[in-house]
Scaffold this motif. Structure first.
Motif, short mmCIF file in Angstrom:
data_model
loop_
_atom_site.label_atom_id
_atom_site.label_comp_id
_atom_site.label_asym_id
_atom_site.label_seq_id
_atom_site.Cartn_x
_atom_site.Cartn_y
_atom_site.Cartn_z
N GLN A 1 -87.42 -20.43 21.61
CA GLN A 1 -86.79 -19.34 20.88
C GLN A 1 -85.43 -19.75 20.36
OE1 GLN A 1 -87.05 -15.26 22.56
NE2 GLN A 1 -88.18 -16.19 24.27
N ILE A 2 -84.71 -20.59 21.14
CA ILE A 2 -83.39 -21.04 20.71
C ILE A 2 -83.55 -22.19 19.72
CG2 ILE A 2 -82.38 -20.35 22.91
CD1 ILE A 2 -82.21 -23.33 23.64
N GLU A 3 -82.45 -22.52 19.03
CA GLU A 3 -82.43 -23.65 18.11
C GLU A 3 -82.12 -24.92 18.90
OE1 GLU A 3 -80.39 -24.63 13.81
OE2 GLU A 3 -79.14 -23.74 15.37
N VAL A 4 -82.92 -25.96 18.71
CA VAL A 4 -82.70 -27.24 19.38
C VAL A 4 -82.56 -28.32 18.32
CG1 VAL A 4 -83.53 -28.88 21.09
CG2 VAL A 4 -84.11 -26.45 21.33
N LEU A 5 -81.44 -29.04 18.36
CA LEU A 5 -81.15 -30.05 17.34
C LEU A 5 -80.68 -31.35 17.98
CD1 LEU A 5 -78.95 -27.84 14.96
CD2 LEU A 5 -81.38 -28.39 14.64
N GLU A 6 -80.99 -32.47 17.31
CA GLU A 6 -80.29 -33.70 17.66
C GLU A 6 -78.88 -33.56 17.09
OE1 GLU A 6 -81.22 -38.41 17.36
OE2 GLU A 6 -80.95 -37.38 15.45
N ILE B 1 -75.51 -24.90 24.57
CA ILE B 1 -75.95 -25.92 25.51
C ILE B 1 -75.79 -27.30 24.88
CG2 ILE B 1 -77.88 -26.79 26.89
CD1 ILE B 1 -79.07 -23.93 26.72
N ILE B 2 -75.24 -28.24 25.65
CA ILE B 2 -75.12 -29.63 25.22
C ILE B 2 -75.83 -30.50 26.25
CG2 ILE B 2 -73.10 -29.51 23.72
CD1 ILE B 2 -71.32 -29.99 26.10
N PRO C 1 -73.77 -19.98 20.81
CA PRO C 1 -74.85 -19.30 21.53
C PRO C 1 -76.19 -19.43 20.81
CG PRO C 1 -72.87 -17.94 21.49
CD PRO C 1 -72.60 -19.11 20.58
N GLY C 2 -77.24 -19.63 21.61
CA GLY C 2 -78.57 -19.75 21.04
C GLY C 2 -78.89 -21.11 20.46
N PRO D 1 -84.05 -17.08 26.48
CA PRO D 1 -84.09 -16.13 25.37
C PRO D 1 -83.21 -16.62 24.22
CG PRO D 1 -82.59 -15.33 27.05
CD PRO D 1 -83.23 -16.58 27.61
N ARG D 2 -83.37 -15.98 23.08
CA ARG D 2 -82.61 -16.39 21.91
C ARG D 2 -81.10 -16.26 22.12
NH1 ARG D 2 -84.53 -17.19 16.97
NH2 ARG D 2 -86.50 -16.17 17.54
#
Length: 358
Positions: free
Chosen positions: A224-229, A201-202, A238-239, A195-196
């Motif tokens: 739903q969450i933001e995923v970035l390099e 998370i790393i 969070p999220g 969920p958002r």
């Protein structure tokens, strides 16, 4: 010991020759054929089916993605994608991984002779890892041999010292995840299930430079969450999930009341850059018992020692179980070291990412 039978599919005759020479130099690998495109390959494979296919993604008559989907639907076989280090190549390779390819090796657009020297171990290890992969597990969505001794195998000491003392408990939790072969599909399953509102998370996923950006972009569009390099100084919050960039190590740091990541250069650790051992050690130092460590499918032992360090400072530590791994290597080594508090199947990992009780 039975040799690994390999078929090479690439429209460049020079590339086929170079890859064949690299692989044939290892006595445990037998190149049983090469082909300029998938249609030629299929006619040859009908007579002698390979254990592993090394596949280009951009070819005439039938592209690599179409061939890969056909292969996985009719006769699942481990596939190593051999792709150029370009933005277009990275995007197409993400499609290949989603379709069931086991791993990636990069090939240069020029100077193939240099490839023989610099990347031969990567290719050989990718083929050996693919030969051990549980491809049917990979396709369910539930989801190298040690290289030649060309350099010492460094520990996380090469990047940072071990944790000293206990970290004060806080309410903010960090989840650190390490994975390799089969991990792209496993991470997609986990991150799209969250969920958002979830812990920061790393992630270290063994993947070449530039491909991690395409991987993060693809996941960001699905989750739903933001995923970035990750970029140097990015906040862990969070999220949000931050994925270590290929060719760089990622470390967790405490900055006042916040957690941030450092993206640094340095030698390969446990023969990888980014290294799971480096991520986990830095998490043990910066977050201590406020962290959760999860080691997942992958070949080798990167992350096992770092997870033990997290365990020893009071972090929750979990390993993906053998049945749901594409390659039960990294979690197995962590179990041997006593680093894993509990093994869990892939489908349960999202719930463990969200849990905070001990």
């Amino acid at each position: 010991m039975k040799s690994i039978k390999v078929m090479i599919v690439d429209d460049s005759a020079v590339v086929r020759q170079v890859l064949s020479a690299v692989l044939s130099a290892d006595t445990s690998i037998e190149v049983i054929g090469t082909a300029a495109d998938p249609l030629f390959a299929l006619s040859k494979m009908e007579r002698n089916w390979p254990d592993v296919i090394v596949l280009d993604v951009e070819m005439p008559r039938m592209d690599g993605i179409t061939f890969l989907k056909k292969l996985m639907a009719e006769r699942p076989t481990p596939v190593v994608i051999c792709s150029t280090l370009t933005e277009k190549g990275a995007s197409t390779t993400m499609q290949a991984l989603a379709a069931g390819a086991v791993s990636i090796v990069t090939k240069p657009q020029a100077n193939l002779s240099k490839f023989l020297v610099n990347a031969s171990d990567d290719l050989i290890n990718a083929v050996k890892g693919a030969a051990r992969a549980n491809v049917r597990q990979l396709l369910k969505g539930k989801v190298a041999e040690s290289p030649a001794a060309v350099a010492p195998k460094l520990s996380a000491d090469a990047i940072l010292a071990p944790a000293q003392g206990a970290m004060t408990r806080t309410t903010e939790r960090i989840v650190a995840i390490g994975t390799s072969t089969g991990g792209t599909q496993a991470l997609e399953y986990i991150l799209t299930s969250l969920p958002r509102v979830c812990p920061g998370i790393i992630i270290v996923q063994h993947m070449p430079e530039r491909f991690t950006a395409a991987f993060a972009e693809r996941l960001n569009g699905l989750c739903q969450i933001e995923v970035l390099e990750a970029r140097h100084g990015d906040r862990v919050m969070p999220g949000r999930a931050l994925i270590a960039p290929g060719g760089r190590h990622m470390l967790l740091k405490r900055s006042g009341a916040q957690y941030v990541v450092e993206v640094v250069d340095g030698p390969p650790v446990s023969r990888h850059k980014p290294s799971v051992d480096v991520l986990f050690r830095s998490t043990a130092r910066a977050a201590g018992a406020n962290a959760t460590g999860i080691i997942m499918t992958g070949m080798g032992d990167d992350g096992a020692r770092g997870l033990r360090e997290m365990h020893d400072v009071g972090a929750l530590t979990f390993g993906q179980d053998e049945a749901s791994c594409v390659v039960y290597g990294m979690p197995k080594e962590a179990m041997k070291l006593g680093a894993v508090s509990r093994e869990i199947p892939l489908e349960q990992i999202p719930a463990y990412v969200l849990r905070s009780e001990r």
